[in-house]
Motif scaffolding. Structure first.
Motif, short mmCIF file in Angstrom:
data_model
loop_
_atom_site.label_atom_id
_atom_site.label_comp_id
_atom_site.label_asym_id
_atom_site.label_seq_id
_atom_site.Cartn_x
_atom_site.Cartn_y
_atom_site.Cartn_z
N ASN A 145 33.97 26.02 58.77
CA ASN A 145 34.07 27.04 59.80
C ASN A 145 33.37 28.36 59.47
O ASN A 145 33.04 29.12 60.37
N GLU A 146 33.16 28.63 58.20
CA GLU A 146 32.47 29.84 57.77
C GLU A 146 31.46 29.47 56.69
O GLU A 146 31.56 29.89 55.53
N PRO A 147 30.47 28.63 57.05
CA PRO A 147 29.55 28.10 56.03
C PRO A 147 28.79 29.19 55.28
O PRO A 147 28.47 29.02 54.10
N GLU A 148 28.53 30.31 55.96
CA GLU A 148 27.81 31.39 55.26
C GLU A 148 28.67 32.00 54.17
O GLU A 148 28.16 32.40 53.11
N ILE A 149 29.98 32.08 54.39
CA ILE A 149 30.90 32.57 53.36
C ILE A 149 30.97 31.57 52.21
O ILE A 149 30.89 31.95 51.03
N TYR A 150 31.10 30.30 52.54
CA TYR A 150 31.19 29.27 51.51
C TYR A 150 29.93 29.26 50.65
O TYR A 150 30.01 29.20 49.41
N ASP A 151 28.77 29.31 51.28
CA ASP A 151 27.51 29.26 50.53
C ASP A 151 27.34 30.49 49.63
O ASP A 151 26.80 30.38 48.52
N LYS A 152 27.79 31.63 50.10
CA LYS A 152 27.62 32.87 49.34
C LYS A 152 28.64 33.00 48.23
O LYS A 152 28.44 33.75 47.26
N ALA A 153 29.74 32.27 48.33
CA ALA A 153 30.83 32.41 47.36
C ALA A 153 30.41 31.90 45.98
O ALA A 153 30.06 30.73 45.82
N ALA A 154 30.46 32.78 45.00
CA ALA A 154 30.22 32.37 43.62
C ALA A 154 31.50 31.84 43.01
O ALA A 154 31.46 31.00 42.10
N THR A 155 32.64 32.31 43.52
CA THR A 155 33.94 31.89 43.01
C THR A 155 34.90 31.66 44.17
O THR A 155 35.00 32.50 45.07
N ILE A 156 35.56 30.53 44.16
CA ILE A 156 36.69 30.26 45.06
C ILE A 156 37.89 30.00 44.17
O ILE A 156 37.87 29.08 43.34
N CYS A 157 38.90 30.83 44.30
CA CYS A 157 40.02 30.76 43.38
C CYS A 157 41.30 31.21 44.09
O CYS A 157 41.35 31.20 45.32
N GLU A 158 42.32 31.59 43.32
CA GLU A 158 43.60 31.99 43.89
C GLU A 158 43.94 33.43 43.53
O GLU A 158 43.27 34.07 42.71
N TYR A 159 44.99 33.93 44.15
CA TYR A 159 45.56 35.25 43.89
C TYR A 159 45.63 35.50 42.37
O TYR A 159 45.13 36.51 41.86
N GLN A 160 46.24 34.57 41.64
CA GLN A 160 46.40 34.67 40.19
C GLN A 160 45.06 34.93 39.51
O GLN A 160 44.92 35.81 38.66
N ASP A 161 44.05 34.14 39.90
CA ASP A 161 42.76 34.18 39.23
C ASP A 161 41.97 35.44 39.58
O ASP A 161 41.17 35.92 38.77
N TYR A 162 42.17 35.95 40.79
CA TYR A 162 41.52 37.19 41.20
C TYR A 162 41.97 38.35 40.31
O TYR A 162 41.16 39.14 39.82
N LEU A 163 43.29 38.45 40.08
CA LEU A 163 43.78 39.51 39.20
C LEU A 163 43.26 39.33 37.79
O LEU A 163 42.91 40.30 37.10
N THR A 164 43.20 38.08 37.32
CA THR A 164 42.68 37.80 35.98
C THR A 164 41.25 38.29 35.85
O THR A 164 40.87 38.89 34.83
N LEU A 165 40.44 38.03 36.86
CA LEU A 165 39.04 38.48 36.84
C LEU A 165 38.97 40.01 36.82
O LEU A 165 38.17 40.60 36.06
N ARG A 166 39.79 40.67 37.61
CA ARG A 166 39.79 42.13 37.64
C ARG A 166 40.26 42.72 36.31
O ARG A 166 39.79 43.78 35.89
N LEU A 167 41.18 42.03 35.64
CA LEU A 167 41.76 42.57 34.41
C LEU A 167 40.91 42.30 33.18
O LEU A 167 40.86 43.14 32.26
N THR A 168 40.26 41.15 33.13
CA THR A 168 39.57 40.75 31.90
C THR A 168 38.09 40.44 32.08
O THR A 168 37.37 40.31 31.08
N GLY A 169 37.63 40.26 33.31
CA GLY A 169 36.27 39.82 33.55
C GLY A 169 36.08 38.32 33.38
O GLY A 169 34.96 37.82 33.51
N GLU A 170 37.17 37.58 33.12
CA GLU A 170 37.09 36.14 32.90
C GLU A 170 37.30 35.36 34.19
O GLU A 170 38.24 35.65 34.94
N ARG A 171 36.42 34.36 34.44
CA ARG A 171 36.64 33.42 35.54
C ARG A 171 37.54 32.30 35.01
O ARG A 171 37.06 31.31 34.47
N CYS A 172 38.82 32.49 35.14
CA CYS A 172 39.79 31.59 34.52
C CYS A 172 40.85 31.19 35.54
O CYS A 172 41.47 32.05 36.18
#
Length: 497
Positions: A145-172
């Protein structure tokens, strides 16, 4: 003294707490955020709001505690599961997050189930359902439904992982979430490559975080930018947490095979600990290592429980005195003088996995009063829990103790009914803040204070009260339970007819 920052990112707010090594909470503060609801059962949140709330709540806790920044050795958090985020190359959200309760991806969930992929054995041994709440259906919805968003997304993750990225810079990613809802198999090949390939999005594997961390594993230290935003230091370690309900198991002290965690609220969740893997109809799992290493978790759930109590209040005009109802209901014998209630007011999650099943109040006479219905609701919900325990037992898992947390534990009557209908003791720990205390235990473990998560539980979870089943009530409920079991096939046949 060592101190640890815990956070519980819920549906309506994020609450931060600071704990010491004995499990004492020394500071607590919550910050709300907005959920935007729209047509089509859609619910969205702004990931930036989670970050802002974490920063504000942490600074408020630090001020309340009087601690210095370098006294916080480590932090961990529990968050809602299946809240999906799409991020660009710089980690910025490309769209609002699809909240866990957002079920717009119903047709995508059907497409996942239709693949017949081997990973689906975790869902009632392949029978399903696959929920529209989960990661893969939501990712597929974005792609369709939003192919342009999907194609542009470098990361698809969850709430938990978003905070982890903001806190440490790690894609975990959290093993806790990935194993529970992403069809990730920790001991059998990792990512569900054949499943996402069958759905036409093999590139989703590259968009998911490249690292998967188990609960209690150190992800890294806070970046300088994150430390400044939270009012902490770069010496503070971030330790992996996970899904709120499962981290709540740790905070409630459910760690031994045979123990069952009963998390109550608007719905009931049941999680059991087992040493051996198995898959069976009527249950989800077993999931390997998602809470404790070398152990499996089995799962059941009831869609509507506490929400039925709220329904009764609305149904009677909102003037119910629950304390008075409890007192009157406690004087009634098992069975509420002939009432039997089927608790499927919003369908059945397990063991029948029937979204079309509905609630029913049977056996009504003109002699029945609100406290009869009130008790019968608690009994019907408790019978629903027993059907899940029975499904577990048929699959090979036998519960020996139920450890309860959440709002229903405030009712001594309801806890006694749960013990009597299940025929096993119910334990209620002293702390009701399972996800927060569980996060603190993980932080302390990751910081090196406890060799295992179980050691942390022994040190930080305080005993509460134990509710033993009453033998006479057990015998009475065994007979009434058979009437409850007869309702589902009878009503299903009547509705279909």
């Amino acid at each position: 003294m060592a101190y640890f920052l815990a956070a519980d990112g819920g549906t309506e707010s994020l609450r931060a707490r600071i704990y010491d090594l004995q499990g004492n909470c020394v500071a607590s503060h919550a910050e709300p955020y907005e959920t935007v609801f729209s047509a089509g059962t859609r619910a969205e949140q702004r990931p930036e709001d989670w970050w802002t709330s974490l920063c504000k709540a942490t600074r408020a806790c630090m001020a309340e505690s009087g601690l210095k920044p370098d006294q916080i050795e480590a932090m961990a958090y529990a968050t809602t599961s299946c809240t999906v985020v799409a991020l660009d190359d710089d980690g910025n959200p490309l769209r609002p997050a699809l909240l866990w309760m957002d079920v717009r991806a119903s047709s995508e969930a059907e497409a996942v189930l239709a693949t017949g992929d081997d990973r689906l054995k975790l869902n009632s041994n392949g029978r399903g359902p696959v929920s529209a709440e989960w990661m893969i259906p939501k990712a597929l919805w974005i792609k369709r439904n939003e192919p342009e968003i999907y194609d542009k997304a470098a990361t698809i993750c969850e709430y938990q992982d978003y905070l982890t990225l903001r806190l440490t810079g790690e894609r975990c990613a959290a093993l806790n979430n990935a194993g529970l809802r992403w069809h990730y198999a920790n001991r059998d090949g990792g990512w569900a490559k054949s499943l996402v390939t069958a759905l036409g999005m093999p590139d989703l594997i590259e968009k998911w975080p490249s690292r998967v961390a188990a609960p209690g594993e150190v992800v890294g230290n806070l970046t300088a930018q994150a430390a400044e935003a939270l009012g902490l230091t770069t010496a503070t370690k971030l330790v992996q947490g996970g899904a709120d309900a499962l981290i709540g198991m740790i905070g409630l002290g459910v760690a031994r095979p045979g123990q069952l965690c009963l998390i109550t609220g608007s719905s009931h969740l049941q999680f059991g600990v087992t040493e051996k893997p198995f898959h069976a109809e009527g249950m989800w799992g077993a999931y390997a290592d998602i809470v404790y290493p070398d152990l499996y978790i089995v799962e059941g759930g009831q869609t509507s429980t506490g929400s039925i109590i709220n329904w009764l209040k609305r149904f009677t005009g909102g003037e119910l005195d629950f304390e008075a109802l409890n007192q009157k209901a406690a004087l009634l014998p098992p069975g509420s003088e002939g009432l039997v209630i089927q608790d499927h007011f919003q369908g059945n999650r397990t063991p029948y996995t029937d979204a079309l099943s509905r609630g029913a109040v049977t056996g009504l006479t003109l002699a029945h009063e609100p406290h009869h219905v009130f008790r019968a609701i608690m009994e019907g919900i408790s019978f629903g829990t027993r059907t899940i325990l029975d499904a577990f037992s048929r699959g090979g898992y036998q519960a020996t103790e139920m450890v309860a947390g959440g709002g229903a534990t405030n009712s001594a009557l309801w806890m006694q009914i749960h013990a009597d209908t299940a025929g096993i003791p119910v334990r209620i720990p002293a702390s009701a803040d399972g996800p927060s205390l569980g996060s603190a235990i993980l932080a302390a473990h990751g910081a090196g204070h406890f060799a295992t998560i179980d050691e942390g539980i022994q040190a930080m979870v305080k005993p509460g009260r134990l509710v033993e089943p009453d033998p006479a009530a057990m015998r009475a409920y065994d007979e009434i339970y058979q009437k409850y079991l007869a309702l589902y096939p009878a009503l299903k046949g009547a509705l279909e007819g």
